[in-house]
Scaffold this motif. Structure first.
Motif, PDB file in Angstrom:
ATOM      1  N   LYS A 203       0.834  -1.206   0.000  1.00 23.18           N
ATOM      2  CA  LYS A 203       0.000   0.000   0.000  1.00 23.18           C
ATOM      3  C   LYS A 203       0.860   1.244   0.000  1.00 23.18           C
ATOM      4  CE  LYS A 203      -3.782   2.212   2.552  1.00 23.18           C
ATOM      5  NZ  LYS A 203      -4.680   2.105   3.736  1.00 23.18           N
ATOM      6  N   VAL A 204       0.557   2.157  -0.928  1.00 21.52           N
ATOM      7  CA  VAL A 204       1.392   3.343  -1.072  1.00 21.52           C
ATOM      8  C   VAL A 204       1.082   4.380   0.005  1.00 21.52           C
ATOM      9  CG1 VAL A 204      -0.134   4.732  -2.558  1.00 21.52           C
ATOM     10  CG2 VAL A 204       2.352   4.876  -2.855  1.00 21.52           C
ATOM     11  N   GLU A 205       2.110   5.131   0.409  1.00 19.76           N
ATOM     12  CA  GLU A 205       1.885   6.255   1.308  1.00 19.76           C
ATOM     13  C   GLU A 205       1.072   7.318   0.566  1.00 19.76           C
ATOM     14  OE1 GLU A 205       5.629   7.669   2.725  1.00 19.76           O
ATOM     15  OE2 GLU A 205       6.115   5.803   3.774  1.00 19.76           O
ATOM     16  N   PRO A 206       0.093   7.952   1.236  1.00 20.72           N
ATOM     17  CA  PRO A 206      -0.823   8.854   0.526  1.00 20.72           C
ATOM     18  C   PRO A 206      -0.311  10.276   0.329  1.00 20.72           C
ATOM     19  CG  PRO A 206      -1.500   8.618   2.805  1.00 20.72           C
ATOM     20  CD  PRO A 206      -0.324   7.697   2.625  1.00 20.72           C
ATOM     21  N   LYS A 207       0.929  10.541   0.717  1.00 28.01           N
ATOM     22  CA  LYS A 207       1.500  11.875   0.532  1.00 28.01           C
ATOM     23  C   LYS A 207       2.887  11.753  -0.099  1.00 28.01           C
ATOM     24  CE  LYS A 207      -0.891  14.153   4.377  1.00 28.01           C
ATOM     25  NZ  LYS A 207      -0.726  14.966   5.617  1.00 28.01           N
TER      26      LYS A 207
END
Length: 402
Positions: A330-334
């Motif tokens: 899951k990618v970091e959202p920032k």
């Protein structure tokens, strides 16, 4: 030809001799010790002078027996890769290494035991006369060629293979174009500017495989993607690390006079794309440090101060990426920012900075760093990440260029 390391301890029958072999694409290992009787091997990544970090290792262990338990110890290279600098051992010691019984299908080992002397110990079991062991799932030029050939067979006239350039050592840097060359939306994606970062190429594989799927038919009708699976072909072939190679690695070579022919060729093509159709997205695929446990995007310096269309585009990409890259990695959202690069001059020589400076108002230039040091960091999951990136790109390019 790479060295074939052959060590035999007295009293061991010839048919039981363990041999470390690195004489193939991407092979790399320097034997420190090999105890034949205990089946205990210690290696460190071999140092290729001037060719960057000694962190990648990949070898075949011959002479094993079915069911034989092997103890693999990995230590850091003890010699400096540049004057006065020895690479930290953590870069060559993933929590889980990978193993294969056939050199094609890779599974993670059990988690390494770590000693006070900074040695990582992996326990593996052979199931035949050979076992393959590596830092991570290998992706060599032959892998790239097979992937691009399969995409071309699937897409026919919708894809075109091309040679970007010949390296300084005379090897071909090949790519593939998917979609019509004069499509209204244009994307450039490259991987392996740092040779050791094999996970980036696996992400790229998942990306182009999705582009070749039936799901992407509409995307291909309106978008053109130019994809280079391996930029640093020389060092990937040799099993060298590439990062901080001399005089500079590929991702610090995007100047007005590049050292590497493939960088110069990429710049030329990108300028042509921008001049004729406009470049929408530049995406560079990498792997980060051992302590990074989730994928993330490096964004543009000064993003927080951006206004107008440019900021909107970068934010829209980040929002879409976060909505699509939901797991298993899951990618970091920032965005993060490459603050370790201290000067504007060096930032300008990074591919993302160069593409940003030479693109248009509607261009976004981003770098994806996919975590490699997790139980989810497998070839299969990297490919999932690649497909998720492609779906995010499809959603991003559905809106007209702004």
């Amino acid at each position: 030809m790479k060295a074939l390391f052959f060590l035999v301890l007295g009293g061991v029958a010839a048919h039981a001799e363990l041999r470390v072999v690195t004489d193939f694409e991407g092979g790399n290992a320097e034997v420190v010790t090999l105890d034949q009787e205990a089946a205990r091997l210690r290696i460190m990544p071999a140092l290729h002078e001037g060719r960057g970090w000694p962190c990648w290792w990949f070898f075949r262990l011959d002479g094993t027996k079915t069911g034989q338990k092997i103890t693999l110890e990995v230590q850091g290279q003890t010699r400096p890769f540049r004057p006065g600098t020895v690479l930290a051992a953590s870069w060559c010691q993933p929590d889980q290494a990978v193993m294969s019984q056939d050199g094609r299908t890779w599974t993670q080992t059990a988690k390494a035991e770590r000693t006070a002397e900074k040695v990582a110990i992996y326990q593996v079991q052979a199931e035949g006369p050979s076992v393959w062991l590596a830092w991570g799932p290998p992706f060599v030029p032959a892998t790239a060629e097979s992937v691009m050939a399969a995409v071309k067979r699937t897409l026919g006239d919708e894809a075109e293979r091309f040679e970007l350039a010949k390296t300084r050592d005379g090897r071909a840097v090949n790519g593939i174009r998917i979609g019509k060359a004069d499509a209204p939306r244009q994307v450039w994606v490259n991987a392996r500017q740092h040779a050791w970062e094999a996970g980036g190429a696996w992400v790229g594989r998942g990306f182009v495989e999705w582009l070749a799927s039936a799901e992407a038919k509409d995307f291909r009708s309106r978008c053109c993607v130019h994809f280079i699976p391996i930029m640093d072909v020389d060092n990937v072939t040799l099993g060298a690390g590439g990062k901080e190679s001399l005089p500079q690695d590929h991702n610090r070579d995007w100047s007005d006079a590049p050292y590497h022919p493939e960088v110069a060729a990429a710049q030329k093509r990108l300028l042509e794309i921008q001049a004729t159709r406009g470049l929408d997205v530049f995406l560079d695929l990498h792997n980060p440090g051992p302590s990074d446990r989730a994928p993330f995007f490096f964004g543009p310096f000064g993003f927080e101060r951006m206004t107008g269309v440019q900021r909107d585009n970068y934010q829209r990409w980040m929002d879409l990426a976060a909505a699509h890259l939901t797991g298993p990695l899951k990618v970091e959202p920032k965005y993060r920012y490459a603050t370790y690069v201290k000067t504007e001059e060096e930032r300008g020589r990074m591919s993302s900075g160069w593409a940003r400076a030479h693109g248009g108002e509607g261009t976004i230039s981003i770098t994806l760093e996919t975590a490699w040091n997790t139980p989810q960091s497998t070839a299969e999951n990297y490919r999932v990440v690649g497909a998720q990136v492609a779906r995010a790109l499809e959603a991003y390019l559905k809106e007209p260029r702004r």
